[in-house]
Write an enzyme that holds these catalytic residues in place. Structure first.
Site, mmCIF file in Angstrom:
data_model
loop_
_atom_site.group_PDB
_atom_site.id
_atom_site.type_symbol
_atom_site.label_atom_id
_atom_site.label_comp_id
_atom_site.label_asym_id
_atom_site.label_seq_id
_atom_site.Cartn_x
_atom_site.Cartn_y
_atom_site.Cartn_z
ATOM 1 N N THR A 1 7.613 -5.790 16.197
ATOM 2 C CA THR A 1 6.839 -6.945 16.705
ATOM 3 C C THR A 1 7.932 -7.765 16.956
ATOM 4 O O THR A 1 8.637 -8.625 16.011
ATOM 5 C CB THR A 1 5.945 -7.115 15.777
ATOM 6 O OG1 THR A 1 5.107 -6.155 15.474
ATOM 7 C CG2 THR A 1 4.811 -8.571 16.410
ATOM 8 N N ASN B 1 8.665 1.260 6.514
ATOM 9 C CA ASN B 1 7.455 1.373 7.316
ATOM 10 C C ASN B 1 6.458 2.234 6.928
ATOM 11 O O ASN B 1 5.421 2.283 7.375
ATOM 12 C CB ASN B 1 7.868 1.916 8.616
ATOM 13 C CG ASN B 1 8.411 0.431 9.531
ATOM 14 O OD1 ASN B 1 7.995 -0.200 10.152
ATOM 15 N ND2 ASN B 1 10.043 0.650 9.700
#
Length: 435
Positions: free
Chosen positions: A217, A430
């Site tokens: 992001t 992640n």
């Protein structure tokens, strides 16, 4: 080593105490002072959106009306703040006053409620600055969760009370409020000469994963006290983003929230109202500034141990050279070889070969270029493999920074693209991001 307020000093260099755990290389990337555009103030506060209670609401507010421009993600699942900011710019490009940002929740894939919440963030700012359609909105964090609007609204109001033109009291707080998996705040500022006068520029970026923009992001904005006519500001930003934020990749994944915006408030004597040499000089300065911010994102790539510049030369067009660079930067085999310090240049050729651009394998050359000024290492020259000194290759791959030069041998166009290696740590980060 001794402590000074909330900082420490090591061998003459001041470091923020919250970043003491970082490597010296990353600590050196943190700004400890700045020259900021006239008429802008910034702040960052903790509204308790994040579980770790770190700062999560950031404001940058101008005392003067600003021309504005932005480039947004092309992801089909565009987040609510992206949609609302597009609507704002469609109606108001000449009298913007602020950028309001939250981290910890992306407000993406949140349906009608997400749009209502993004508009509420804007309306709160409208009330505070007393102007309609005053602000661009940005959000970053976990996808698919609604914003906790009670915390968001109170956080915006608190941040407005804390606005400051100072580095430590304002701008650094705002940069920290942008962070999610980032390990350090990405803040830059500077002063530049133009038209016999001076203008200033400042910018903040965030991003460490889900980075392969096409406008991760990834969020970023720049502000300047030059006046730039809105259509020229948009043109300059698009040019700059193509050569900066659209020329980086960490993991090949494009976010739902990517937004790069710029506000220009005219607080200085520099005015850009027509195309020409002054516009081009401003555009190029904006581009260089954006490149520096974009490179900070790559240097903070989740788990990354290497900063890699892909220099594609000899392209038929800028677009084809960039497409080749983008494709190579996303190759998992190339990125893992870099992590393993393995000079497996055949993976670069293989990725180039299915990049979708026209190539002539007999004209392609691949070279490792050390960043310490020592001799280059040719790996392939015009389609012919070189006898590679593996020891020398290992020396080069031990360096944190590396340039990989690929000459397509087809034309005069070239581009640079920035990426990193892929490590075990990336998977760890992640794999448990939401927890």
């Amino acid at each position: 080593m001794f402590r000074l307020n909330n900082t420490i000093r090591i061998q003459g260099r001041r470091l923020y105490s919250t970043y003491e755990h970082l490597s010296a290389g990353k600590q050196a990337l943190i700004s400890h002072s700045g020259i900021y555009p006239k008429g802008f103030r910034a702040s960052g506060v903790a509204a308790l959106i994040k579980k770790n209670k770190n700062k999560d609401i950031a404001l940058v507010v101008s005392e003067l009306p600003c021309s504005g421009a932005a480039v947004f993600t092309t992801n089909k699942f565009q987040a609510a703040p992206v949609i609302v900011s597009k609507e704002t710019l469609a109606q108001n490009k000449e009298a913007l006053y602020a950028v309001v940002t939250n981290s910890g929740c992306a407000n993406a894939v949140t349906g009608a409620q997400g749009l209502t919440d993004a508009k509420k963030m804007r309306s709160v700012m409208d009330e505070l600055v007393q102007h309609p359609l005053s602000s661009l909105t940005m959000s970053t964090g976990v996808i698919g969760q609604n914003l906790p609007m009670d915390k968001i609204e109170s956080g915006i109001r608190e941040a407005y009370k804390c606005l400051s033109a100072e580095h430590d009291g304002g701008w650094m707080n705002a940069a920290e409020a942008y962070m999610t998996t980032d390990t350090f705040p990405k803040l830059r500022s500077g002063e530049f000469g133009l038209q016999g006068s001076k203008f200033r520029m400042a910018g903040i970026a965030k991003g460490a994963g889900m980075i392969h923009p096409n406008m991760a992001t990834l969020l970023g904005f720049m502000v300047t006290d030059a006046y730039v006519k809105p259509e020229l500001l948009q043109k300059a930003l698009t040019y700059a983003v193509d050569r900066s934020f659209n020329s980086i990749s960490i993991d090949g994944d494009m976010s739902t929230n990517d937004t790069i915006s710029v506000l220009a408030n005219g607080g200085s004597d520099v005015r850009i109202e027509t195309e020409g040499s002054d516009y081009e000089e401003f555009r190029d300065r904006l581009t260089a500034f954006a490149v520096e911010l974009a490179q900070l994102v790559v240097r903070d790539g989740e788990g990354a141990t290497k900063f890699v510049t892909l220099h594609i030369k000899g392209g038929e067009t800028f677009e084809s050279a960039k497409k080749a660079a983008s494709h190579i930067s996303t190759s998992m085999l190339v990125k893992t070889a870099l992590y393993g310090k393995d000079a497996n240049w055949g993976r670069i050729c293989a990725s180039l070969g299915h990049s979708g651009i026209d190539i002539d394998p007999t004209k392609v050359s691949v070279t490792f270029v050390p960043t310490d000024g020592s001799n280059r290492l040719n790996l392939m020259v015009k389609g012919e493999p070189e006898k590679v000194d593996e020891d020398r290759a290992s020396e080069i791959l031990e360096m944190e920074d590396l340039i990989i030069e690929v000459d397509l041998g087809l034309g005069e166009s070239e581009t640079k693209f920035w990426t990193c290696d892929l490590t075990h740590e990336y998977v760890t980060i992640n794999g448990d991001y939401r927890s």
